[in-house]
Design an enzyme around this catalytic site. Sequence first.
Site, mmCIF file in Angstrom:
data_model
loop_
_atom_site.group_PDB
_atom_site.id
_atom_site.type_symbol
_atom_site.label_atom_id
_atom_site.label_comp_id
_atom_site.label_asym_id
_atom_site.label_seq_id
_atom_site.Cartn_x
_atom_site.Cartn_y
_atom_site.Cartn_z
ATOM 1 N N HIS A 190 0.857 -1.195 0.000
ATOM 2 C CA HIS A 190 0.000 0.000 0.000
ATOM 3 C C HIS A 190 0.889 1.241 0.000
ATOM 4 O O HIS A 190 1.410 1.657 1.032
ATOM 5 C CB HIS A 190 -0.909 -0.012 1.233
ATOM 6 C CG HIS A 190 -2.082 0.919 1.139
ATOM 7 N ND1 HIS A 190 -2.173 1.913 0.185
ATOM 8 C CD2 HIS A 190 -3.231 1.001 1.874
ATOM 9 C CE1 HIS A 190 -3.322 2.573 0.352
ATOM 10 N NE2 HIS A 190 -3.975 2.028 1.365
ATOM 11 N N HIS A 193 -2.759 6.891 -1.035
ATOM 12 C CA HIS A 193 -3.791 7.477 -0.168
ATOM 13 C C HIS A 193 -3.301 8.144 1.113
ATOM 14 O O HIS A 193 -4.004 8.147 2.118
ATOM 15 C CB HIS A 193 -4.857 6.417 0.152
ATOM 16 C CG HIS A 193 -5.640 6.029 -1.076
ATOM 17 N ND1 HIS A 193 -6.493 4.965 -1.110
ATOM 18 C CD2 HIS A 193 -5.665 6.581 -2.321
ATOM 19 C CE1 HIS A 193 -7.021 4.876 -2.333
ATOM 20 N NE2 HIS A 193 -6.539 5.842 -3.073
ATOM 21 N N TYR A 195 -0.946 7.411 3.233
ATOM 22 C CA TYR A 195 -0.417 6.600 4.327
ATOM 23 C C TYR A 195 1.117 6.626 4.307
ATOM 24 O O TYR A 195 1.718 7.401 3.580
ATOM 25 C CB TYR A 195 -1.023 5.192 4.281
ATOM 26 C CG TYR A 195 -2.532 5.219 4.451
ATOM 27 C CD1 TYR A 195 -3.102 5.899 5.536
ATOM 28 C CD2 TYR A 195 -3.384 4.622 3.533
ATOM 29 C CE1 TYR A 195 -4.483 5.969 5.700
ATOM 30 C CE2 TYR A 195 -4.772 4.689 3.692
ATOM 31 C CZ TYR A 195 -5.307 5.367 4.769
ATOM 32 O OH TYR A 195 -6.673 5.443 4.930
#
Length: 379
Positions: A190, A193, A195
């Site tokens: 990931h 977004h 993060y």
Amino acid sequence: MGGKVQGQNGVSSEAPIPLLTPYTLGKFQLSHRVVLAPLTRLRSWNNVPQPHAILYYSQRTTKGGLLIAEATGVSDTAQGYPQTPGIWTKEQVEAWKPIVDAVHAKGGIFFCQIGHVGRVSNTGFQPNGQAPISCTDKPLTPQSQSNGFNVAQFSTPRRLITEEIPQVVNDFRLAARNAIEAGFDGVEIHGAHGYLLDQFMKDHVNDRTDKYGGSLENRCRFPLEVVEAIVDEIGADKVGIRLSPFADYAEAGDSNPEALGLYMVESLNKYGLVYCHMVEPRMKTVGEKCESPHSLLPMRKAFRGTFIVAGGYDREDGNNAVAEDRADLVVYGRWFLANPDLPKRFARNAPLNKYNRETFYIPDPVLGYTDYPFLEDTE
């Protein structure tokens, strides 16, 4: 393209639409190109996946379909939302196994999205009430969260010192190894977004002066160290990544997103990742489509692996993306959440269930989770 053919799930139809044509994803044979998005659902008590997830994921599985599991924390500092799953303990690994088995029993391919929220957290989610970690000590302003909380409060993060970063890289490596032990076919890193990995990449957040800050190369160093460690651990054929260079979720914007996206995909080519999953520029904030002059096309052309797109797609839009070679696979979130048999509905051009945003993030193990009707139930 005339004549009847045997379509998805034995549906007899005209020659299949582009979204429902087969595709070879590295060593995996996909029967169609409709991918389940990694969707946070906040139903994993104490960060442990629950048995109700078995039904949820198996409902959305087709033979030869690709599913990406919800964002799963790599360590006890990785959480920023209630009841999100992790994969850093033996108990979590064991809890994932029957969920993965259920997807495999129906012939699905299952990747686990592994991540760390960084500063998108507060001391209440952190071990011993410590500060969340990030590339910076700049706090986030309180904001209405993508997952329906009224207003999320964020604690001032602690800036990681240079010497601590290898430990976080190692957390990602171990999480990837754990995902394979749990039976997943691969992992999706990931990097999107707002993060932790995105915080390092984006110049609106990263204000470091060491080798992890400043130039584009330095800002991308930590995410690429994570990629390298995971590729070394489990093999590039089992590793994908999600990136959102154009988004500014959680105040993580960049002054030159196209250069960032291009630098990342060109760097990723060296590692031979099986896919790159990118969020469309039109999704600047969660759930809201906007007109954008930007395009993922330069990144699509530069990346040598499978290119997956996400962000506001419907059936027609997804078909066009595949037909025009702008993407190999298309990710669906809210529509797949509300339509467990989405590929079949696309094959028949059937009407779709409407999604209920009110139940996206409630802890109910059935309501808004496994109770959306299948086509047979509505006919």
